[in-house]
Design a protein around this motif. Sequence first.
Motif, PDB file in Angstrom:
ATOM      1  N   UNK A   1      53.689  83.488  66.911  1.00 43.28           N
ATOM      2  CA  UNK A   1      54.355  82.366  67.576  1.00 43.28           C
ATOM      3  C   UNK A   1      53.341  81.448  68.247  1.00 43.28           C
ATOM      4  N   UNK A   2      52.342  82.029  68.872  1.00 44.83           N
ATOM      5  CA  UNK A   2      51.309  81.220  69.517  1.00 44.83           C
ATOM      6  C   UNK A   2      50.574  80.360  68.497  1.00 44.83           C
ATOM      7  N   UNK A   3      50.259  80.941  67.342  1.00 45.56           N
ATOM      8  CA  UNK A   3      49.575  80.181  66.297  1.00 45.56           C
ATOM      9  C   UNK A   3      50.468  79.079  65.730  1.00 45.56           C
ATOM     10  N   UNK A   4      51.770  79.363  65.613  1.00 43.89           N
ATOM     11  CA  UNK A   4      52.704  78.339  65.151  1.00 43.89           C
ATOM     12  C   UNK A   4      52.702  77.140  66.097  1.00 43.89           C
ATOM     13  N   UNK A   5      52.759  77.425  67.385  1.00 41.70           N
ATOM     14  CA  UNK A   5      52.784  76.339  68.361  1.00 41.70           C
ATOM     15  C   UNK A   5      51.471  75.558  68.359  1.00 41.70           C
TER      16      UNK A   5
ATOM     17  N   UNK B   1      58.006  82.015  55.280  1.00 42.65           N
ATOM     18  CA  UNK B   1      56.945  81.387  54.500  1.00 42.65           C
ATOM     19  C   UNK B   1      55.599  81.453  55.210  1.00 42.65           C
ATOM     20  N   UNK B   2      55.561  82.015  56.406  1.00 43.10           N
ATOM     21  CA  UNK B   2      54.307  82.104  57.152  1.00 43.10           C
ATOM     22  C   UNK B   2      54.273  83.395  57.947  1.00 43.10           C
TER      23      UNK B   2
ATOM     24  N   UNK C   1      59.640  79.078  60.149  1.00 42.29           N
ATOM     25  CA  UNK C   1      58.564  79.330  59.195  1.00 42.29           C
ATOM     26  C   UNK C   1      58.094  80.777  59.205  1.00 42.29           C
ATOM     27  N   UNK C   2      58.534  81.571  60.191  1.00 42.49           N
ATOM     28  CA  UNK C   2      58.019  82.946  60.262  1.00 42.49           C
ATOM     29  C   UNK C   2      59.090  84.013  60.474  1.00 42.49           C
ATOM     30  N   UNK C   3      60.356  83.640  60.654  1.00 41.57           N
ATOM     31  CA  UNK C   3      61.418  84.623  60.864  1.00 41.57           C
ATOM     32  C   UNK C   3      62.434  84.551  59.736  1.00 41.57           C
ATOM     33  N   UNK C   4      63.188  85.624  59.592  1.00 41.82           N
ATOM     34  CA  UNK C   4      64.256  85.652  58.595  1.00 41.82           C
ATOM     35  C   UNK C   4      65.324  84.645  59.010  1.00 41.82           C
ATOM     36  N   UNK C   5      65.569  83.680  58.150  1.00 39.10           N
ATOM     37  CA  UNK C   5      66.359  82.520  58.541  1.00 39.10           C
ATOM     38  C   UNK C   5      67.834  82.836  58.768  1.00 39.10           C
TER      39      UNK C   5
ATOM     40  N   UNK D   1      51.801  81.812  53.569  1.00 37.29           N
ATOM     41  CA  UNK D   1      52.074  81.988  52.147  1.00 37.29           C
ATOM     42  C   UNK D   1      53.564  81.807  51.906  1.00 37.29           C
ATOM     43  N   UNK D   2      53.880  81.426  50.691  1.00 40.58           N
ATOM     44  CA  UNK D   2      55.279  81.306  50.314  1.00 40.58           C
ATOM     45  C   UNK D   2      55.771  82.663  49.855  1.00 40.58           C
ATOM     46  N   UNK D   3      56.772  83.190  50.548  1.00 43.95           N
ATOM     47  CA  UNK D   3      57.224  84.550  50.256  1.00 43.95           C
ATOM     48  C   UNK D   3      58.737  84.637  50.249  1.00 43.95           C
ATOM     49  N   UNK D   4      59.393  83.599  49.813  1.00 42.17           N
ATOM     50  CA  UNK D   4      60.840  83.611  49.801  1.00 42.17           C
ATOM     51  C   UNK D   4      61.348  84.476  48.657  1.00 42.17           C
ATOM     52  N   UNK D   5      62.212  85.415  48.979  1.00 40.39           N
ATOM     53  CA  UNK D   5      62.772  86.272  47.947  1.00 40.39           C
ATOM     54  C   UNK D   5      64.056  85.685  47.372  1.00 40.39           C
TER      55      UNK D   5
END
Length: 404
Positions: free
Chosen positions: A205-209, A200-201, A80-84, A6-10
Amino acid sequence: MSSKEHTALTTDSNSLTQRSTVLTLAIACGLAVANVYYNQPLLADMGRSLNISVQQVGFIPTLTQTGYAVGLLLLVPLGDRMERRWLIVSMLGLLAGILVVEATAPNIAWLSVSSFVLGFCSIVAHLVIPLVAQLTHPSERGKVIGTLLSGMILSVLLARSVSGIIGEYLGWRAVYGISAGVMLILAFVIQGRIPVSKPSSTLSYQQLMQSLVQLVREQPVLREAALNVALVFAAFNAAWVTLVFLLESPAYNYDSRVAGLFGLVGLIGVFTTPIVGRVADKRGPRMLIGVAVVVSLSAFVILWIAGGTHLLGLILGVLILDLGMHTGYVSNQIRVYNLVPNAESRLNTVYMVTNYTGGALGSFLGTYVWGLWQWNGVCALGLFLLTVAFIAHFSVRKRKSTVV
Protein backbone atom coordinates in the motif's frame (compact mmCIF):
# COMPACT_ATOMS: atom_id res chain seq x y z
CA MET A 1 7.04 1.22 -12.47
CA SER A 2 8.33 -1.49 -10.15
CA SER A 3 9.14 -4.88 -11.64
CA LYS A 4 6.90 -6.36 -8.96
CA GLU A 5 3.90 -5.24 -10.99
CA HIS A 6 2.39 -7.77 -13.32
CA THR A 7 -0.85 -8.60 -15.01
CA ALA A 8 -2.31 -11.58 -13.18
CA LEU A 9 -6.02 -11.51 -13.82
CA THR A 10 -7.52 -14.97 -13.81
CA THR A 11 -10.85 -13.72 -15.12
CA ASP A 12 -11.56 -14.37 -18.76
CA SER A 13 -12.00 -10.96 -20.37
CA ASN A 14 -14.90 -12.14 -22.48
CA SER A 15 -16.86 -13.30 -19.42
CA LEU A 16 -16.29 -10.00 -17.65
CA THR A 17 -17.30 -7.85 -20.59
CA GLN A 18 -20.48 -9.74 -21.54
CA ARG A 19 -23.37 -7.36 -22.09
CA SER A 20 -25.31 -8.54 -19.01
CA THR A 21 -22.28 -8.29 -16.74
CA VAL A 22 -21.37 -4.83 -17.98
CA LEU A 23 -24.99 -3.78 -17.45
CA THR A 24 -24.88 -5.06 -13.87
CA LEU A 25 -21.62 -3.25 -13.23
CA ALA A 26 -22.98 -0.04 -14.78
CA ILE A 27 -26.02 -0.16 -12.49
CA ALA A 28 -23.81 -0.72 -9.45
CA CYS A 29 -21.54 2.16 -10.47
CA GLY A 30 -24.44 4.49 -11.06
CA LEU A 31 -26.37 3.75 -7.89
CA ALA A 32 -23.25 4.01 -5.75
CA VAL A 33 -22.14 7.37 -7.13
CA ALA A 34 -25.73 8.66 -7.01
CA ASN A 35 -25.38 8.85 -3.21
CA VAL A 36 -23.04 11.82 -3.69
CA TYR A 37 -25.74 13.80 -5.50
CA TYR A 38 -28.93 13.03 -3.58
CA ASN A 39 -28.45 16.06 -1.35
CA GLN A 40 -28.46 18.71 -4.09
CA PRO A 41 -32.26 19.01 -4.57
CA LEU A 42 -32.78 18.40 -0.82
CA LEU A 43 -30.66 21.22 0.58
CA ALA A 44 -33.52 23.60 1.24
CA ASP A 45 -35.54 20.86 2.97
CA MET A 46 -32.52 19.84 5.05
CA GLY A 47 -31.99 23.43 6.10
CA ARG A 48 -35.61 23.82 7.24
CA SER A 49 -35.64 20.44 8.99
CA LEU A 50 -32.49 21.14 11.02
CA ASN A 51 -33.12 24.89 11.34
CA ILE A 52 -29.82 25.91 9.73
CA SER A 53 -28.87 28.67 7.29
CA VAL A 54 -28.34 28.45 3.53
CA GLN A 55 -24.59 28.85 4.01
CA GLN A 56 -24.48 25.99 6.54
CA VAL A 57 -26.54 23.52 4.53
CA GLY A 58 -24.78 24.60 1.34
CA PHE A 59 -21.57 23.21 2.80
CA ILE A 60 -23.02 19.66 2.89
CA PRO A 61 -22.35 18.90 -0.82
CA THR A 62 -18.81 20.23 -0.34
CA LEU A 63 -18.25 17.81 2.53
CA THR A 64 -19.70 14.91 0.55
CA GLN A 65 -17.53 15.62 -2.47
CA THR A 66 -14.47 16.21 -0.32
CA GLY A 67 -15.06 12.82 1.30
CA TYR A 68 -15.41 11.33 -2.17
CA ALA A 69 -12.07 12.83 -3.20
CA VAL A 70 -10.39 11.46 -0.05
CA GLY A 71 -11.90 8.03 -0.72
CA LEU A 72 -10.60 8.13 -4.27
CA LEU A 73 -7.13 8.96 -2.97
CA LEU A 74 -6.94 6.39 -0.17
CA LEU A 75 -9.13 3.53 -1.40
CA VAL A 76 -9.12 3.39 -5.21
CA PRO A 77 -5.38 2.54 -5.55
CA LEU A 78 -6.19 -0.70 -3.70
CA GLY A 79 -7.93 -1.87 -6.88
CA ASP A 80 -4.50 -2.56 -8.39
CA ARG A 81 -3.45 -4.92 -5.58
CA MET A 82 -6.58 -6.42 -3.94
CA GLU A 83 -9.21 -8.87 -5.10
CA ARG A 84 -11.74 -6.56 -6.69
CA ARG A 85 -14.98 -8.44 -6.00
CA TRP A 86 -14.35 -8.52 -2.27
CA LEU A 87 -13.38 -4.86 -2.28
CA ILE A 88 -16.48 -3.79 -4.23
CA VAL A 89 -18.88 -5.82 -2.09
CA SER A 90 -17.28 -4.52 1.11
CA MET A 91 -17.67 -0.92 0.00
CA LEU A 92 -21.34 -1.48 -0.84
CA GLY A 93 -21.89 -2.88 2.66
CA LEU A 94 -20.18 0.11 4.25
CA LEU A 95 -22.29 2.43 2.11
CA ALA A 96 -25.49 0.84 3.41
CA GLY A 97 -24.39 1.46 7.00
CA ILE A 98 -23.43 5.10 6.56
CA LEU A 99 -26.64 5.82 4.63
CA VAL A 100 -28.60 4.74 7.72
CA VAL A 101 -26.49 7.13 9.79
CA GLU A 102 -27.17 9.94 7.31
CA ALA A 103 -30.92 9.26 7.40
CA THR A 104 -31.02 9.61 11.19
CA ALA A 105 -28.87 12.75 11.51
CA PRO A 106 -30.38 14.90 14.32
CA ASN A 107 -28.23 18.01 13.83
CA ILE A 108 -25.77 19.75 11.51
CA ALA A 109 -22.71 18.18 13.17
CA TRP A 110 -24.02 14.64 12.67
CA LEU A 111 -25.09 15.44 9.12
CA SER A 112 -21.71 16.95 8.29
CA VAL A 113 -19.68 13.97 9.51
CA SER A 114 -21.98 11.40 7.92
CA SER A 115 -21.97 13.33 4.63
CA PHE A 116 -18.18 13.25 4.52
CA VAL A 117 -18.05 9.50 5.26
CA LEU A 118 -20.83 8.87 2.72
CA GLY A 119 -18.71 10.48 0.04
CA PHE A 120 -15.67 8.52 1.23
CA CYS A 121 -17.46 5.19 0.74
CA SER A 122 -19.15 6.03 -2.59
CA ILE A 123 -16.15 5.17 -4.79
CA VAL A 124 -17.43 1.81 -6.09
CA ALA A 125 -17.55 3.03 -9.71
CA HIS A 126 -13.85 3.80 -9.62
CA LEU A 127 -13.04 0.28 -8.54
CA VAL A 128 -15.11 -1.14 -11.40
CA ILE A 129 -14.20 1.11 -14.35
CA PRO A 130 -10.39 0.60 -14.16
CA LEU A 131 -10.97 -3.16 -14.22
CA VAL A 132 -13.05 -2.90 -17.39
CA ALA A 133 -10.56 -0.46 -18.94
CA GLN A 134 -7.69 -2.84 -18.23
CA LEU A 135 -9.44 -5.71 -19.99
CA THR A 136 -10.51 -3.67 -23.01
CA HIS A 137 -8.39 -3.18 -26.13
CA PRO A 138 -7.25 0.47 -26.51
CA SER A 139 -9.06 0.75 -29.85
CA GLU A 140 -12.39 0.03 -28.12
CA ARG A 141 -11.69 1.56 -24.72
CA GLY A 142 -13.48 4.81 -25.46
CA LYS A 143 -16.65 3.01 -26.53
CA VAL A 144 -16.73 0.76 -23.46
CA ILE A 145 -15.91 3.52 -20.99
CA GLY A 146 -18.42 5.79 -22.69
CA THR A 147 -21.12 3.14 -22.30
CA LEU A 148 -20.37 2.65 -18.60
CA LEU A 149 -20.25 6.38 -17.96
CA SER A 150 -23.54 6.95 -19.77
CA GLY A 151 -25.14 4.57 -17.28
CA MET A 152 -23.55 6.50 -14.43
CA ILE A 153 -24.76 9.81 -15.86
CA LEU A 154 -28.30 8.45 -16.07
CA SER A 155 -28.12 7.36 -12.43
CA VAL A 156 -26.83 10.75 -11.30
CA LEU A 157 -29.59 12.55 -13.20
CA LEU A 158 -32.24 10.23 -11.84
CA ALA A 159 -30.70 10.63 -8.37
CA ARG A 160 -31.41 14.36 -8.43
CA SER A 161 -34.92 13.84 -9.81
CA VAL A 162 -35.91 10.89 -7.63
CA SER A 163 -34.48 12.41 -4.46
CA GLY A 164 -36.40 15.62 -5.15
CA ILE A 165 -39.68 13.69 -5.59
CA ILE A 166 -39.15 11.43 -2.56
CA GLY A 167 -38.05 14.41 -0.51
CA GLU A 168 -41.21 16.29 -1.42
CA TYR A 169 -43.58 13.47 -0.38
CA LEU A 170 -41.68 11.44 2.25
CA GLY A 171 -39.00 13.83 3.48
CA TRP A 172 -35.28 13.96 2.79
CA ARG A 173 -34.45 11.25 5.36
CA ALA A 174 -36.43 8.64 3.40
CA VAL A 175 -34.12 9.15 0.41
CA TYR A 176 -31.13 7.85 2.36
CA GLY A 177 -33.05 5.05 4.08
CA ILE A 178 -34.23 3.68 0.73
CA SER A 179 -30.74 3.94 -0.73
CA ALA A 180 -29.32 1.92 2.19
CA GLY A 181 -31.57 -0.99 1.25
CA VAL A 182 -30.59 -0.70 -2.42
CA MET A 183 -26.89 -0.89 -1.54
CA LEU A 184 -27.42 -4.15 0.38
CA ILE A 185 -29.27 -5.67 -2.58
CA LEU A 186 -26.46 -4.62 -4.92
CA ALA A 187 -23.86 -6.19 -2.65
CA PHE A 188 -25.59 -9.59 -2.89
CA VAL A 189 -26.03 -9.29 -6.68
CA ILE A 190 -22.38 -8.32 -7.26
CA GLN A 191 -21.17 -11.12 -5.00
CA GLY A 192 -22.80 -13.66 -7.29
CA ARG A 193 -22.11 -11.88 -10.56
CA ILE A 194 -18.45 -10.84 -10.65
CA PRO A 195 -15.88 -13.65 -10.83
CA VAL A 196 -12.87 -13.64 -8.54
CA SER A 197 -9.80 -11.94 -10.02
CA LYS A 198 -6.20 -11.63 -8.95
CA PRO A 199 -4.69 -8.15 -8.60
CA SER A 200 -2.54 -6.61 -11.33
CA SER A 201 0.14 -5.43 -8.90
CA THR A 202 1.96 -6.81 -5.85
CA LEU A 203 3.09 -3.41 -4.60
CA SER A 204 2.50 -2.68 -0.93
CA TYR A 205 0.00 0.00 0.00
CA GLN A 206 2.83 2.39 0.81
CA GLN A 207 4.43 1.73 -2.58
CA LEU A 208 1.08 2.24 -4.32
CA MET A 209 0.68 5.63 -2.69
CA GLN A 210 4.25 6.61 -3.54
CA SER A 211 3.67 5.59 -7.16
CA LEU A 212 0.88 8.16 -7.38
CA VAL A 213 3.45 10.90 -6.93
CA GLN A 214 5.65 9.29 -9.56
CA LEU A 215 2.77 9.16 -12.03
CA VAL A 216 1.97 12.83 -11.51
CA ARG A 217 5.63 13.79 -11.89
CA GLU A 218 6.32 11.72 -15.01
CA GLN A 219 3.02 12.05 -16.90
CA PRO A 220 2.38 15.60 -18.20
CA VAL A 221 -0.78 14.46 -19.99
CA LEU A 222 -2.14 13.22 -16.66
CA ARG A 223 -1.53 16.62 -15.07
CA GLU A 224 -3.10 18.42 -18.02
CA ALA A 225 -6.22 16.22 -18.09
CA ALA A 226 -6.71 16.38 -14.32
CA LEU A 227 -6.47 20.18 -14.21
CA ASN A 228 -8.87 20.56 -17.11
CA VAL A 229 -11.57 18.31 -15.69
CA ALA A 230 -11.23 19.88 -12.22
CA LEU A 231 -11.91 23.36 -13.59
CA VAL A 232 -14.84 22.23 -15.74
CA PHE A 233 -16.37 20.21 -12.89
CA ALA A 234 -15.92 23.11 -10.45
CA ALA A 235 -17.90 25.38 -12.76
CA PHE A 236 -20.53 22.68 -13.30
CA ASN A 237 -21.01 22.11 -9.56
CA ALA A 238 -21.15 25.81 -8.78
CA ALA A 239 -24.20 26.02 -11.05
CA TRP A 240 -25.89 22.82 -9.86
CA VAL A 241 -25.48 23.39 -6.13
CA THR A 242 -27.09 26.83 -6.38
CA LEU A 243 -29.74 25.87 -8.93
CA VAL A 244 -32.18 24.79 -6.20
CA PHE A 245 -31.88 28.22 -4.56
CA LEU A 246 -32.53 29.94 -7.87
CA LEU A 247 -35.60 27.79 -8.56
CA GLU A 248 -36.99 28.51 -5.08
CA SER A 249 -36.30 32.24 -5.40
CA PRO A 250 -39.03 34.77 -6.31
CA ALA A 251 -37.90 34.57 -9.95
CA TYR A 252 -39.35 31.03 -10.23
CA ASN A 253 -41.00 29.95 -6.93
CA TYR A 254 -40.55 26.20 -7.54
CA ASP A 255 -40.21 23.52 -4.84
CA SER A 256 -37.59 20.74 -4.41
CA ARG A 257 -39.63 18.35 -6.57
CA VAL A 258 -39.26 20.65 -9.57
CA ALA A 259 -35.59 21.19 -8.74
CA GLY A 260 -35.08 17.44 -8.87
CA LEU A 261 -37.02 17.01 -12.11
CA PHE A 262 -34.95 19.81 -13.60
CA GLY A 263 -32.03 17.39 -13.56
CA LEU A 264 -33.69 15.40 -16.35
CA VAL A 265 -32.57 18.17 -18.71
CA GLY A 266 -29.14 16.57 -18.46
CA LEU A 267 -30.34 13.34 -20.10
CA ILE A 268 -28.47 14.56 -23.16
CA GLY A 269 -25.29 13.26 -21.53
CA VAL A 270 -26.66 9.71 -21.47
CA PHE A 271 -27.01 9.69 -25.25
CA THR A 272 -23.93 11.70 -26.16
CA THR A 273 -21.34 10.04 -23.89
CA PRO A 274 -21.06 6.78 -25.91
CA ILE A 275 -20.81 8.89 -29.07
CA VAL A 276 -18.04 10.96 -27.51
CA GLY A 277 -16.19 7.75 -26.66
CA ARG A 278 -16.42 6.49 -30.25
CA VAL A 279 -15.28 9.83 -31.68
CA ALA A 280 -12.37 9.88 -29.24
CA ASP A 281 -11.33 6.39 -30.43
CA LYS A 282 -11.22 7.63 -34.03
CA ARG A 283 -10.14 11.28 -33.79
CA GLY A 284 -8.33 11.43 -30.47
CA PRO A 285 -9.70 12.85 -27.20
CA ARG A 286 -7.71 16.10 -26.99
CA MET A 287 -9.66 17.81 -29.74
CA LEU A 288 -12.91 16.99 -27.96
CA ILE A 289 -11.63 18.49 -24.72
CA GLY A 290 -11.22 21.86 -26.41
CA VAL A 291 -14.76 21.57 -27.78
CA ALA A 292 -16.04 20.75 -24.29
CA VAL A 293 -14.50 23.88 -22.76
CA VAL A 294 -15.92 26.14 -25.47
CA VAL A 295 -19.38 24.56 -25.13
CA SER A 296 -19.32 24.98 -21.34
CA LEU A 297 -18.31 28.63 -21.69
CA SER A 298 -21.23 29.27 -24.04
CA ALA A 299 -23.56 27.61 -21.52
CA PHE A 300 -22.62 30.06 -18.76
CA VAL A 301 -23.09 33.00 -21.13
CA ILE A 302 -26.67 31.79 -21.74
CA LEU A 303 -27.25 31.14 -18.03
CA TRP A 304 -26.06 34.64 -17.14
CA ILE A 305 -28.02 36.47 -19.84
CA ALA A 306 -31.28 34.51 -19.69
CA GLY A 307 -31.15 31.81 -17.02
CA GLY A 308 -31.85 34.02 -14.03
CA THR A 309 -35.29 35.11 -15.17
CA HIS A 310 -36.40 32.98 -18.15
CA LEU A 311 -37.12 29.27 -17.75
CA LEU A 312 -36.33 28.46 -21.38
CA GLY A 313 -32.94 30.14 -21.07
CA LEU A 314 -32.24 28.24 -17.85
CA ILE A 315 -33.16 24.90 -19.45
CA LEU A 316 -31.06 25.61 -22.55
CA GLY A 317 -28.07 26.73 -20.49
CA VAL A 318 -28.18 23.67 -18.20
CA LEU A 319 -28.57 21.35 -21.21
CA ILE A 320 -25.51 22.83 -22.95
CA LEU A 321 -23.52 22.84 -19.70
CA ASP A 322 -24.24 19.13 -19.17
CA LEU A 323 -23.16 18.41 -22.75
CA GLY A 324 -19.87 20.27 -22.28
CA MET A 325 -19.10 18.76 -18.89
CA HIS A 326 -19.73 15.16 -19.93
CA THR A 327 -17.77 15.56 -23.17
CA GLY A 328 -14.78 16.88 -21.24
CA TYR A 329 -15.08 14.25 -18.53
CA VAL A 330 -15.08 11.27 -20.90
CA SER A 331 -12.41 12.67 -23.23
CA ASN A 332 -10.01 13.47 -20.39
CA GLN A 333 -10.57 10.08 -18.79
CA ILE A 334 -9.81 8.25 -22.04
CA ARG A 335 -6.52 10.17 -22.32
CA VAL A 336 -5.59 9.11 -18.80
CA TYR A 337 -6.39 5.41 -19.23
CA ASN A 338 -4.21 5.23 -22.34
CA LEU A 339 -1.05 6.31 -20.50
CA VAL A 340 0.35 3.39 -18.42
CA PRO A 341 -0.70 -0.28 -18.68
CA ASN A 342 -1.54 -2.07 -15.39
CA ALA A 343 -1.80 1.21 -13.48
CA GLU A 344 -5.42 2.00 -14.34
CA SER A 345 -6.64 2.31 -10.75
CA ARG A 346 -3.84 4.67 -9.78
CA LEU A 347 -4.21 6.79 -12.92
CA ASN A 348 -7.92 6.95 -12.16
CA THR A 349 -7.11 7.95 -8.58
CA VAL A 350 -5.06 10.98 -9.62
CA TYR A 351 -7.62 11.98 -12.22
CA MET A 352 -10.69 11.59 -10.03
CA VAL A 353 -9.19 13.07 -6.85
CA THR A 354 -8.33 16.20 -8.79
CA ASN A 355 -11.76 16.13 -10.43
CA TYR A 356 -13.73 15.92 -7.21
CA THR A 357 -11.46 18.32 -5.39
CA GLY A 358 -12.38 20.78 -8.09
CA GLY A 359 -16.04 19.80 -7.69
CA ALA A 360 -15.92 20.34 -3.93
CA LEU A 361 -14.27 23.73 -4.41
CA GLY A 362 -16.90 24.66 -6.98
CA SER A 363 -19.71 23.69 -4.58
CA PHE A 364 -18.20 25.80 -1.81
CA LEU A 365 -17.50 28.82 -4.00
CA GLY A 366 -20.89 28.56 -5.69
CA THR A 367 -22.73 28.68 -2.36
CA TYR A 368 -20.48 31.48 -1.13
CA VAL A 369 -20.96 33.74 -4.14
CA TRP A 370 -24.70 32.99 -4.16
CA GLY A 371 -24.88 34.45 -0.67
CA LEU A 372 -23.11 37.59 -1.89
CA TRP A 373 -24.28 38.18 -5.47
CA GLN A 374 -26.96 35.54 -6.17
CA TRP A 375 -27.15 34.01 -9.68
CA ASN A 376 -25.03 36.68 -11.36
CA GLY A 377 -22.15 35.85 -9.03
CA VAL A 378 -22.47 32.12 -9.78
CA CYS A 379 -22.37 32.71 -13.53
CA ALA A 380 -19.36 35.03 -13.20
CA LEU A 381 -17.58 32.34 -11.18
CA GLY A 382 -18.33 29.68 -13.82
CA LEU A 383 -17.05 31.90 -16.62
CA PHE A 384 -13.86 32.63 -14.71
CA LEU A 385 -13.11 28.95 -14.02
CA LEU A 386 -13.77 27.95 -17.63
CA THR A 387 -11.69 30.82 -18.98
CA VAL A 388 -8.76 29.47 -16.96
CA ALA A 389 -9.44 26.00 -18.43
CA PHE A 390 -9.61 27.49 -21.95
CA ILE A 391 -6.26 29.29 -21.56
CA ALA A 392 -4.57 26.26 -20.01
CA HIS A 393 -5.80 23.86 -22.69
CA PHE A 394 -5.02 25.92 -25.76
CA SER A 395 -1.67 27.16 -24.48
CA VAL A 396 -0.29 23.63 -24.04
CA ARG A 397 1.12 21.94 -27.11
CA LYS A 398 0.15 18.40 -27.84
CA ARG A 399 2.73 16.16 -26.19
CA LYS A 400 3.44 12.50 -25.98
CA SER A 401 3.26 10.97 -22.52
CA THR A 402 6.33 9.59 -20.78
CA VAL A 403 6.19 5.83 -20.31
CA VAL A 404 6.43 4.93 -16.65
